[in-house]
Design an enzyme around this catalytic site. Sequence first.
Site, PDB file in Angstrom:
ATOM      1  N   THR A  67      75.735  47.515  74.097  1.00 50.87           N
ATOM      2  CA  THR A  67      76.600  48.692  74.079  1.00 50.87           C
ATOM      3  C   THR A  67      76.796  49.088  72.625  1.00 50.87           C
ATOM      4  O   THR A  67      76.126  48.547  71.728  1.00 50.87           O
ATOM      5  CB  THR A  67      77.928  48.420  74.807  1.00 50.87           C
ATOM      6  OG1 THR A  67      78.652  49.638  74.928  1.00 50.87           O
ATOM      7  CG2 THR A  67      78.764  47.371  74.110  1.00 50.87           C
ATOM      8  N   LYS A  71      72.453  50.125  70.597  1.00 47.05           N
ATOM      9  CA  LYS A  71      71.412  50.582  71.525  1.00 47.05           C
ATOM     10  C   LYS A  71      70.131  51.041  70.832  1.00 47.05           C
ATOM     11  O   LYS A  71      69.062  51.037  71.454  1.00 47.05           O
ATOM     12  CB  LYS A  71      71.954  51.682  72.430  1.00 47.05           C
ATOM     13  CG  LYS A  71      72.993  51.168  73.417  1.00 47.05           C
ATOM     14  CD  LYS A  71      73.430  52.240  74.393  1.00 47.05           C
ATOM     15  CE  LYS A  71      74.454  51.672  75.375  1.00 47.05           C
ATOM     16  NZ  LYS A  71      74.833  52.638  76.415  1.00 47.05           N
ATOM     17  N   ASN A  92      69.572  49.582  76.551  1.00 50.69           N
ATOM     18  CA  ASN A  92      70.840  48.935  76.905  1.00 50.69           C
ATOM     19  C   ASN A  92      70.632  47.620  77.647  1.00 50.69           C
ATOM     20  O   ASN A  92      71.596  46.918  77.931  1.00 50.69           O
ATOM     21  CB  ASN A  92      71.715  49.870  77.746  1.00 50.69           C
ATOM     22  CG  ASN A  92      71.283  49.947  79.191  1.00 50.69           C
ATOM     23  OD1 ASN A  92      70.083  49.932  79.497  1.00 50.69           O
ATOM     24  ND2 ASN A  92      72.232  50.037  80.108  1.00 50.69           N
ATOM     25  N   GLY A 131      76.350  65.844  73.049  1.00 55.31           N
ATOM     26  CA  GLY A 131      76.068  64.603  72.347  1.00 55.31           C
ATOM     27  C   GLY A 131      74.615  64.204  72.438  1.00 55.31           C
ATOM     28  O   GLY A 131      73.868  64.666  73.322  1.00 55.31           O
ATOM     29  N   GLY A 133      73.774  60.647  71.458  1.00 58.32           N
ATOM     30  CA  GLY A 133      73.743  59.208  71.245  1.00 58.32           C
ATOM     31  C   GLY A 133      72.918  58.517  72.323  1.00 58.32           C
ATOM     32  O   GLY A 133      72.254  59.171  73.130  1.00 58.32           O
TER      33      GLY A 133
END
Length: 284
Positions: A67, A71, A92, A131, A133
């Site tokens: 997490t 990652k 992950n 986002g 990410g």
Amino acid sequence: MNPIGSTKLMCLLGNPVSHSISPAMHNLSFDELNLDCSYMAFNIEENNFKAAVDGLKAMGCVGFNLTMPFKTAIIPLLDEIDSVASLAHSVNTVVNEDGKLKGYTTDGYGFLKSMEECGISYKGTTMTVLGAGGVATSIVTQAAKDGVSKINIFKRKNATFEKTVDFADRISKATECDCFVYDMADNDILEFSLQESDILINGTNVGMGDDDTSLIPKDFLHPSLTVCDTIYHPEQTRLLKDAASKGCKTMNGKFMLLYQGAAAFKLWTGQDMPVDIVKEKYFS
């Protein structure tokens, strides 16, 4: 089941991890299936990350989850990477196969599975994703591979903006989905994107915990828009509250956690997680 000398180890690496329910859901599943396995969570400082991975590999750990903030940091340490994880540039889940580490991403699968669970259709739709990410890129990658027609990604125009543009180009070339990237600060384009979109997904941490803010002006939302958040704490973020007040169907990220975990569980054990039991105990 109490750990003994033969117990196989799986775990979570991140910072922070104290809030995670992954140990509870995995250990319940091990007990239900009578598997001699144990799952733990380790809070790791970034400067100790490689040493932690090397240690798990040396100890014969069956696999581990990643997490924030690891990652992408895990990728150079892998011996092999799954095609979806490579395209998303996010991992992950790691499987230790006889000393060789192979990386996967189950975040996108888990999120789309949770959408299906909530009766949200996504094939052939247009999505706006906030986002870029690890979670967001995994969702975009899986969505593009699974039949979403168009995805507009909005992110801050910072040092990683061009990298995200390159990512979107790879998605467009590798799938039949048209993928574009825009500056989060451009409200005109953001409003237009939401007007043409069927689904909005927040893949950022804005709205997590005590943060009662949203990236989307309430007036941009409309009743035909389904609004999803990857955040599950709190269950109702400011974005979801605003969306509900505008008549939108909404979904938070709690079932993504369940189904991404179930996919990792299958990779490690070869067995199906008893999701109904886990859901009843931890997600009801």
